[in-house]
Design an enzyme around this catalytic site. Structure first.
Site, PDB file in Angstrom:
ATOM      1  CD  GLU A 128       8.282  -2.984   8.341  1.00 53.98           C
ATOM      2  OE1 GLU A 128       7.626  -4.009   8.112  1.00 53.98           O
ATOM      3  OE2 GLU A 128       8.797  -2.286   7.449  1.00 53.98           O
ATOM      4  CD  GLU A 158      -5.553  -5.912   0.328  1.00 53.00           C
ATOM      5  OE1 GLU A 158      -4.576  -5.706  -0.431  1.00 53.00           O
ATOM      6  OE2 GLU A 158      -5.544  -6.767   1.242  1.00 53.00           O
ATOM      7  CG  PHE A 199      -0.270   0.453   2.500  1.00 52.68           C
ATOM      8  CD1 PHE A 199      -0.134   1.813   2.782  1.00 52.68           C
ATOM      9  CD2 PHE A 199       0.251  -0.462   3.417  1.00 52.68           C
ATOM     10  CE1 PHE A 199       0.498   2.243   3.951  1.00 52.68           C
ATOM     11  CE2 PHE A 199       0.882  -0.044   4.565  1.00 52.68           C
ATOM     12  CZ  PHE A 199       1.005   1.301   4.833  1.00 52.68           C
ATOM     13  CB  CYS A 248      10.341  -0.320   2.757  1.00 47.87           C
ATOM     14  SG  CYS A 248      11.025   0.298   1.226  1.00 47.87           S
ATOM     15  CE  LYS A 261      -2.971  -8.324  -4.443  1.00 50.68           C
ATOM     16  NZ  LYS A 261      -3.396  -7.305  -3.417  1.00 50.68           N
TER      17      LYS A 261
HETATM   18  P1  NAD Z   1       1.541  -6.577   3.065  1.00 49.86           P
HETATM   19  O1  NAD Z   1       2.578  -7.630   3.170  1.00 49.86           O
HETATM   20  O2  NAD Z   1       0.416  -6.594   4.042  1.00 49.86           O
HETATM   21  O3  NAD Z   1       0.853  -6.619   1.598  1.00 49.86           O
HETATM   22  C1  NAD Z   1       1.622  -6.631   0.433  1.00 49.86           C
HETATM   23  C2  NAD Z   1       0.833  -7.326  -0.668  1.00 49.86           C
HETATM   24  O4  NAD Z   1       0.599  -8.676  -0.290  1.00 49.86           O
HETATM   25  C3  NAD Z   1      -0.523  -6.686  -0.932  1.00 49.86           C
HETATM   26  O5  NAD Z   1      -0.764  -6.670  -2.321  1.00 49.86           O
HETATM   27  C4  NAD Z   1      -1.485  -7.608  -0.198  1.00 49.86           C
HETATM   28  O6  NAD Z   1      -2.760  -7.669  -0.804  1.00 49.86           O
HETATM   29  C5  NAD Z   1      -0.811  -8.954  -0.276  1.00 49.86           C
HETATM   30  N1  NAD Z   1      -1.082  -9.793   0.897  1.00 49.86           N
HETATM   31  C6  NAD Z   1      -1.375  -9.380   2.161  1.00 49.86           C
HETATM   32  N2  NAD Z   1      -1.563 -10.443   2.969  1.00 49.86           N
HETATM   33  C7  NAD Z   1      -1.362 -11.548   2.205  1.00 49.86           C
HETATM   34  C8  NAD Z   1      -1.396 -12.956   2.486  1.00 49.86           C
HETATM   35  N3  NAD Z   1      -1.661 -13.423   3.712  1.00 49.86           N
HETATM   36  N4  NAD Z   1      -1.136 -13.795   1.473  1.00 49.86           N
HETATM   37  C9  NAD Z   1      -0.860 -13.347   0.242  1.00 49.86           C
HETATM   38  N5  NAD Z   1      -0.806 -12.028  -0.075  1.00 49.86           N
HETATM   39  C10 NAD Z   1      -1.052 -11.139   0.895  1.00 49.86           C
HETATM   40  O7  NAD Z   1       2.294  -5.167   3.091  1.00 49.86           O
HETATM   41  P2  NAD Z   1       1.668  -3.720   3.165  1.00 49.86           P
HETATM   42  O8  NAD Z   1       1.132  -3.489   4.527  1.00 49.86           O
HETATM   43  O9  NAD Z   1       0.785  -3.478   1.998  1.00 49.86           O
HETATM   44  O10 NAD Z   1       2.985  -2.836   2.938  1.00 49.86           O
HETATM   45  C11 NAD Z   1       3.862  -2.478   3.979  1.00 49.86           C
HETATM   46  C12 NAD Z   1       5.014  -3.445   4.068  1.00 49.86           C
HETATM   47  O11 NAD Z   1       5.723  -3.468   2.837  1.00 49.86           O
HETATM   48  C13 NAD Z   1       6.035  -3.026   5.113  1.00 49.86           C
HETATM   49  O12 NAD Z   1       6.474  -4.173   5.784  1.00 49.86           O
HETATM   50  C14 NAD Z   1       7.149  -2.413   4.303  1.00 49.86           C
HETATM   51  O13 NAD Z   1       8.427  -2.439   4.898  1.00 49.86           O
HETATM   52  C15 NAD Z   1       7.115  -3.273   3.084  1.00 49.86           C
HETATM   53  N6  NAD Z   1       7.740  -2.611   1.943  1.00 49.86           N
HETATM   54  C16 NAD Z   1       8.965  -3.062   1.557  1.00 49.86           C
HETATM   55  C17 NAD Z   1       9.611  -2.453   0.509  1.00 49.86           C
HETATM   56  C18 NAD Z   1      10.959  -2.933   0.059  1.00 49.86           C
HETATM   57  O14 NAD Z   1      11.396  -2.495  -0.985  1.00 49.86           O
HETATM   58  N7  NAD Z   1      11.625  -3.809   0.783  1.00 49.86           N
HETATM   59  C19 NAD Z   1       9.002  -1.385  -0.172  1.00 49.86           C
HETATM   60  C20 NAD Z   1       7.745  -0.964   0.244  1.00 49.86           C
HETATM   61  C21 NAD Z   1       7.120  -1.602   1.314  1.00 49.86           C
END
Ligand code: NAD
Length: 501
Positions: free
Chosen positions: A386, A180, A153, A285, A177
């Site tokens: 985190e 959401e 997100f 991140c 994808k």
């Molecule tokens: P998230 O892991 O909750 O979601 C990421 C994606 O995975 C979304 O598209 C979501 O729909 C999907 N998803 C969520 N739960 C899932 C499940 N159980 N099974 C399969 N898919 C699932 O992350 P978020 O809250 O959207 O984003 C924040 C996180 O992303 C933080 O931990 C941040 O550090 C990380 N991030 C990392 C980087 C990087 O480059 N390392 C960059 C941006 C964000």
């Protein structure tokens, strides 16, 4: 007046999907708490439809000339640049980050697009003439096929554009994808790609949650997955995708440390800690979440950081002058606020309490002001977890060696920064630290688009980083051809292993 939430549907085969979803999700404006959208959630049949369309489009697109592909990329770059204000408004309305910050995200995304515009050069292979008599060897890079891009997100425009331009430039077809929580930016991007001349079906947007992700991870036609999100999901995506024979890069979460040495300019370091700790409400991140104060600098540094925090303007990202917006959802806001309670309960010193910070925004927004903890210990949950919000921890250590040990023991390894005027110390740090991206007097060292982005340890699962040269490598397979032409005297039958002489 109550505004009807808009429907946000998939984008498949160059147009909005016209079907009836079996499930939907709510989308909110985090600055007002209003429900502004209803997003379709894909089930197995929508996943199948998007992947089949992409597979058909791939059959044509992989043969598109490099000139055609780079023309589309250049056109997309121009459109994105021209429409960046519209896109920034979409990002702010669903994510909450202030407009200027949303604009910054798009500016960095443009770098990744511009890199991919050079695809005719980037896909050049190698050629060796006469490796044996009249035998030449050459290597070519070919696309994988249908690839999935799954994004978080916190950068709804930039993270998809870390991957989509390179994937398309290399001749793949994509199913994106997005999160959401803020899905509209992805649809806007898909429309721009169509306007830029990308053939229908080469880029598809599939909305949804775990069900959509699992559909892509288990679909036999999907050949590669680029994922960005939290560490537990990144690990799951990597393990599931690779078990299913796919190429996967999965970027995870972070806990980024900024080490401040005793000789540093503390005013500069304090400015950097506040900017990198609270920009985008800490939902980056690459946000700094831990300041490591080395030797005697702790008291002065905490004082300088605290005094700067008092002046930050928190509020609706559309209002002029606001520097930090709300958290993305009410649930996330409450989770982050619970860490403020946990830090106090576990004995850290609450130097600045963000819960008291004035807000220039609607009472129903998901607000939490910037918070600073001092004397944080590595076993406290505000250090180990985190938090992904505006909560900055200061850990005091006696020496440079203790600072390096702290950072290297941390399971995450996304970004880090060191503040010092000692070039030798900085050089030693960049050599010794087990982190993928290092800033020397630079708090958020996100590499430019012609390098690649990626962390170490639990911040990245896989071998290749995102965008830049690693992106080209990820989205192509190498093929090496050994050929002989115009040599009638091939030497007859020989069952020995081919030798080059
Ligand atoms: P998230 O892991 O909750 O979601 C990421 C994606 O995975 C979304 O598209 C979501 O729909 C999907 N998803 C969520 N739960 C899932 C499940 N159980 N099974 C399969 N898919 C699932 O992350 P978020 O809250 O959207 O984003 C924040 C996180 O992303 C933080 O931990 C941040 O550090 C990380 N991030 C990392 C980087 C990087 O480059 N390392 C960059 C941006 C964000």
């Amino acid at each position: 007046m109550t505004v009807q939430p808009k429907r946000i549907s998939h984008w498949i085969d160059g147009k909005p999907w016209a079907g009836v979803p079996s499930r939907t999700g709510d989308v909110f404006d985090p600055a007002t708490g209003a429900r502004t959208g209803l997003v379709d959630f894909a089930g197995p049949s929508e996943v199948d439809e998007a992947v089949s369309v992409a597979a058909r489009a791939f059959g044509e697109w992989r043969h598109a000339s490099l000139a055609t592909r780079s023309n589309v990329l250049f056109a997309f770059r121009e459109l994105l640049n021209a429409r960046k204000r519209d896109l920034a408004e979409i990002v702010t309305a669903e994510h909450g980050k202030v407009l200027d910050d949303a604009g910054g995200e798009i500016q960095r995304a443009l770098e990744a697009v511009e890199f991919a515009c050079g695809v005719p050069h980037l896909l050049k292979g190698g050629f060796s003439e006469n490796v044996s008599r009249k035998v030449d060897v050459y290597s070519i890079r070919q696309p994988l096929g249908v690839v999935g891009v799954i994004s978080p997100f916190n950068f709804p425009a930039m993270v998809p554009l870390w991957f989509v331009p390179n994937a398309i430039a290399c001749g793949n077809a994509v199913v994106l994808k997005p999160s959401e929580k803020d899905p509209s930016a992805a649809n806007f991007l898909a429309e721009l790609w169509a306007e830029a001349g990308l053939p229908d079906g080469v880029l598809n947007v599939l909305h949804g949650d775990k069900e959509a992700v699992d559909g892509l991870l288990n679909h036999p036609t999907v050949r590669g997955i680029s994922f960005v999100g939290s560490t537990p999901i990144a690990r799951y995506v990597y393990e599931t995708g690779t078990r299913n024979g796919k190429r996967v890069q999965a970027l995870g979460g972070a806990k980024n440390h900024m080490v401040v040495l005793p000789d540093a300019d503390l005013a500069l370091a304090a400015d950097a800690a506040v900017s990198a700790g609270f920009g985008s409400a800490g939902e980056r991140c690459m946000a700094i979440s831990v300041v490591v104060a080395v030797g005697p600098v702790g008291d002065e540094l905490v004082g300088k950081i605290g005094s700067r925090m008092a002046g930050l303007r928190i509020g609706d990202g559309r209002r002029p002058g606001c520097e930090m917006g709300p958290l993305v959802t009410r649930l996330h806001r409450d989770r982050v606020a619970s860490y403020v309670d946990a830090g106090v309960a576990q004995g850290a010193t609450l130097a600045v309490d963000g819960r008291d910070h004035p807000v220039d925004g609607d009472d129903s927004g998901y607000w939490l002001g910037p918070t600073l903890f001092d004397h944080v210990q590595p076993e406290m949950s505000i250090y180990t977890d985190e938090i992904f919000g505006p909560v900055l921890s200061v850990v005091r250590v006696p020496s440079y060696e203790a600072a390096v040990e702290l950072v290297n023991l941390n399971p995450y390894g996304n970004g880090t920064a060191i503040y010092t005027n000692d070039g030798g110390a900085a050089r030693r740090y960049q050599n010794e630290i087990e982190v993928g991206m290092v800033g020397v007097n630079v708090p958020i060292p996100v590499p430019v688009g012609y390098y690649s982005f990626g962390g170490w340890k639990d911040s990245l699962f896989g071998d290749t980083h995102a965008y830049g040269p690693d992106g080209i490598h990820f989205f192509t397979r190498t093929k090496v051809v050994t050929g002989r032409w115009l040599d009638p005297s091939h030497g007859g039958i020989n069952l020995g292993f081919p030798r080059n002489d």
